[in-house]
Motif scaffolding. Structure first.
Motif, PDB file in Angstrom:
ATOM      1  N   LYS A 183       0.807  -1.227   0.000  1.00 15.09           N
ATOM      2  CA  LYS A 183       0.000   0.000   0.000  1.00 15.09           C
ATOM      3  C   LYS A 183       0.838   1.274   0.000  1.00 15.09           C
ATOM      4  N   ASN A 191       2.034   6.727  -6.891  1.00 16.02           N
ATOM      5  CA  ASN A 191       0.788   7.156  -7.527  1.00 16.02           C
ATOM      6  C   ASN A 191       0.153   6.037  -8.356  1.00 16.02           C
ATOM      7  N   GLU A 209       1.105   4.105  -2.995  1.00  7.46           N
ATOM      8  CA  GLU A 209       0.767   5.526  -2.805  1.00  7.46           C
ATOM      9  C   GLU A 209       1.935   6.406  -3.229  1.00  7.46           C
ATOM     10  N   THR A 228      -9.609   6.497 -10.189  1.00  5.29           N
ATOM     11  CA  THR A 228      -9.766   6.026  -8.812  1.00  5.29           C
ATOM     12  C   THR A 228     -10.122   4.536  -8.850  1.00  5.29           C
TER      13      THR A 228
END
Ligand SMILES: [Zn+2]
Ligand SMILES: [Zn+2]
Length: 366
Positions: free
Chosen positions: A101, A108, A105, A242
């Motif tokens: 995770k 991106n 992040e 998303t």
């Protein structure tokens, strides 16, 4: 230390911070595919393994691979039931997602929590994506595991149909049970090095989402995605960038897959994709009374070479538009004509098994 020395040290420290060079540790090579009207085109691999099942890499390594090769989104889908490294890496179904995770992040990248429900064929292997918790799927009853995935609102697809077992990928009662309950929504028509025409046909017949994933177990050493060599890729046409939009797009069947030199999908998405990939630049000089030919630039803005073929009397009958390049072609123009339509078959845009997309290139007098 006196005050004066202290001040000098402070100045030196500040200078060191300001002048420290940025570290260029990694390079991302974009994989170019144009957006479709109303949608962004997101590049996704939704099936891969780590040491948490039978894969040979740590979860963060998968993130680095995806980022380097120009992907937008990924799902690590370790087997629930098959964990040959479990003496070294104990069973923890949610750890691959949790470990990846932070890296996702930082890069991106959109990370989707998933898993692979693993049974001998039939019924075969199924992936469940967008889970909140993988643990409830760890149950002996296959249908119950798929039902648990659906309780969490997961998107479920049948992996590598036709891969193995005496029944190969034959449709069985258990598939009918899942289908009638609407408990799975997609199928891999390609997995690793294989294309499954039967899965492709089933996707069209039963309105499943078409998918094409790497299912990679080893490290992926590719530096970039090229027409000659790339990881299997799903182009997902999402309303925004998303995970929720990817989920909506998958349920709505808005995909085209990039497998080897082929782009495969429904005509309603392949056709606008072709139109945005290939730009016909109007000729600078239109033939006069004595000239018969116009020189036309065809620009291919996407990452895949495009193979065109046409019957008829005019050459060129076969044309390859190399990825992200401009090709100059000579087109005969009938004297007095203001517009020419060239009908081609886009050989590597597949709208059904063995059925390439028919396209028209329009050349107009400037
Ligand atoms: Zn599998
Ligand atoms: Zn797998």
């Amino acid at each position: 230390m006196n005050t004066r020395t202290g001040n000098w040290l402070a100045v030196l420290l500040v200078a060191a911070i300001v002048t420290a060079p940025a570290l260029a540790a990694e390079v991302r090579y974009e994989a170019h595919f144009p957006d479709l009207p109303g949608y962004v085109t997101l590049k996704c691999d939704l099936h891969m393994h780590t040491v948490f099942s039978d894969g040979l890499v740590w979860p963060t390594v998968r993130v680095a691979e995806m980022w380097r090769q120009g992907f937008d989104a990924m799902a690590i889908t370790d087997h629930i039931e098959y964990q040959p490294h479990k003496k070294e890496v104990p069973t923890q179904h949610n750890r691959p997602y949790e470990l990846a995770k932070g890296a996702a992040e930082a890069h991106n990248l959109l990370l989707i929590r998933g898993t692979e429900i693993t049974r001998d064929t039939p019924p075969g292997h199924f992936n469940a994506l967008f889970l909140g918790d993988v643990a409830p799927l760890d149950t002996a009853d296959f249908v119950e595991a798929v039902r648990q995935a659906n309780v969490q609102g997961a998107f479920v697809f049948w992996n590598h149909q036709g891969w193995k077992g005496p029944e190969k990928g034959r449709w069985q009662d258990v598939h009918t049970t899942l289908f009638e309950n609407k408990w799975f929504q997609g199928m891999e028509i390609c997995n690793d090095d294989d294309y499954y025409p039967e899965a492709h046909r089933l996707c069209m017949e039963k309105n499943f989402t078409m998918l094409c994933n790497s299912d990679i177990h080893e490290p992926d050493l590719r530096k970039k995605s090229s027409s000659e060599d790339h990881r299997n890729m799903n182009l997902v046409f999402a309303k925004d960038r998303t995970p929720e939009a990817i989920k909506e797009a998958l349920f709505a069947r808005r995909t085209v897959v990039w497998f080897k030199d082929q782009l495969i999908g429904r005509k309603e998405y392949l056709e606008p994709l072709f139109q945005r990939c290939v730009e016909v630049v109007p000729p600078r000089v239109w033939p006069g009374k004595t000239q018969r030919n116009a020189w036309i630039e065809l620009r291919n803005v996407c990452q895949a070479d495009i193979q065109l073929e046409r019957p008829g009397e005019w050459r060129p009958e076969k044309l390859v538009l190399p990825a992200r390049s401009t090709t100059l072609v000579r087109v005969p123009i009938t004297p007095g004509a203001k517009r020419v339509e060239l009908k081609y078959t886009a050989k590597n845009f597949l709208i059904a098994p063995d059925t390439p997309l028919e396209v028209t290139l329009v050349i107009a007098k400037p």
